[in-house]
Motif scaffolding. Structure first.
Motif, PDB file in Angstrom:
ATOM      1  N   VAL A 139      -2.585  34.020   1.029  1.00 62.45           N
ATOM      2  CA  VAL A 139      -3.226  32.910   0.302  1.00 62.45           C
ATOM      3  C   VAL A 139      -2.933  31.561   0.965  1.00 62.45           C
ATOM      4  O   VAL A 139      -3.123  30.513   0.363  1.00 62.45           O
ATOM      5  CB  VAL A 139      -2.815  32.874  -1.196  1.00 62.45           C
ATOM      6  N   ARG A 159      -2.128  29.382  -6.983  1.00 60.90           N
ATOM      7  CA  ARG A 159      -2.145  30.465  -5.995  1.00 60.90           C
ATOM      8  C   ARG A 159      -0.801  31.198  -5.976  1.00 60.90           C
ATOM      9  O   ARG A 159      -0.759  32.425  -5.816  1.00 60.90           O
ATOM     10  CB  ARG A 159      -2.499  29.919  -4.612  1.00 60.90           C
ATOM     11  N   VAL A 190      -8.822  28.252  -5.563  1.00 68.07           N
ATOM     12  CA  VAL A 190      -8.338  29.350  -6.407  1.00 68.07           C
ATOM     13  C   VAL A 190      -9.424  30.417  -6.584  1.00 68.07           C
ATOM     14  O   VAL A 190      -9.155  31.616  -6.495  1.00 68.07           O
ATOM     15  CB  VAL A 190      -7.838  28.809  -7.774  1.00 68.07           C
ATOM     16  N   VAL A 193      -9.514  32.695  -3.625  1.00 69.54           N
ATOM     17  CA  VAL A 193      -8.501  33.765  -3.664  1.00 69.54           C
ATOM     18  C   VAL A 193      -8.980  34.900  -4.571  1.00 69.54           C
ATOM     19  O   VAL A 193      -8.866  36.079  -4.229  1.00 69.54           O
ATOM     20  CB  VAL A 193      -7.140  33.206  -4.160  1.00 69.54           C
TER      21      VAL A 193
END
Ligand code: ADP
Length: 255
Positions: A139, A159, A190, A193
């Protein structure tokens, strides 16, 4: 019920979930299924019970009635007696990412991530740290491993919250409005991810108001209102041709 090999058996089946807070019935018979690798998105007005569903699945709330059946166990009928070990078994199957990341302020990023595996699962510290570093790398947070949460942006903190859930190696990831506490410019990193996790085949249940994102990643969207699922379907159907008036009204306000 048979468990295990049958790939068609859903990872999770929920039947007739009922939850009251005092005299307020906030879940009034919720049924849902989550298949492996599937992304379910829960939408609906504030107070409709979405968060409470997630909290029941993660054993943070105890429903009054209903059956929660994880393939491979546990299977819990909440109309009967539910013990501590049942709740622990449920918690072992899933990990929750909260709206506010809930990181420990006095621990570094790395310490935050390994805390669960080491304390709750007894993973050796070195192994947990190696796994945590690989996840942080994924990440884009390798350089932040020794930073404290207060030194991170809201998006970076969130994250880390996601990495902390992944580090528990759950079968099911639960996200409770993971971007709603963020400044608008931090939402994208975010969601990126989350998109990556969906692409990798993680099984996820996500409560979100980000309908564009829901449309992209959801296999199924469930529309909640007043403690029931009013309508459910594939996003391309539910968002463009909702069958129920209540769904239409909700979407009209947001889209
Ligand atoms: P949503 O996630 O859809 O906004 P919630 O699941 O958070 O809805 O809340 C559903 C209802 O349950 C709301 O009326 C809320 O006020 C109530 N509620 C949630 N948590 C509690 C609690 N701990 N005590 C009392 N009422 C609660």
């Amino acid at each position: 019920m048979s468990h295990g090999d049958d790939a068609l058996t859903p990872l999770l089946q929920v039947r007739g979930l009922v939850k009251n807070f005092g005299t307020n019935r906030v879940l009034d018979g919720v049924d849902l299924e989550v298949r492996r690798g599937e992304v379910l998105v829960l939408i609906g007005p504030s107070g409709s019970g979405k968060t409470t569903v997630l909290r029941c699945l993660n054993a943070l709330e105890t429903p009054e009635a209903g059956v929660v059946d994880f393939d491979g166990g546990p299977t819990i009928d909440f109309a009967g007696k539910v013990g501590k070990s049942d709740r622990a078994a449920m918690r072992d199957r899933s990990a929750m990412v909260f709206q506010h990341h809930n990181l420990f302020p006095h621990l570094t990023v790395l310490q935050n991530v390994i805390e669960g595996p080491v304390q709750a699962h007894g993973v050796p510290k070195a192994e947990a740290a190696a796994r945590a570093e690989a996840l942080l790398d994924r990440v884009g947070l390798t350089e932040k491993r020794d930073a404290y949460p207060s030194e991170l942006s809201g998006g970076q903190q969130q994250r880390v919250g996601i990495v902390r859930a992944l580090a528990l190696q759950p079968d099911l990831l639960l996200f409770d409005e993971p971007t709603s506490a963020l400044d608008p410019e931090l939402v994208g990193e975010v969601l990126k991810v989350l998109r990556g996790l969906a692409d990798e085949g993680w099984t996820m249940v996500i409560v979100t108001h980000e309908l564009g994102f829901a449309r992209e990643v959801a296999d199924e969207v469930l529309f909640f209102d007043e403690g029931v699922i009013v309508e459910r379907g594939a996003p391309e159907v539910l968002f463009t041709a909702p069958k129920k008036e209540r769904t239409r009204r909700f979407l009209d306000r947001l889209l």
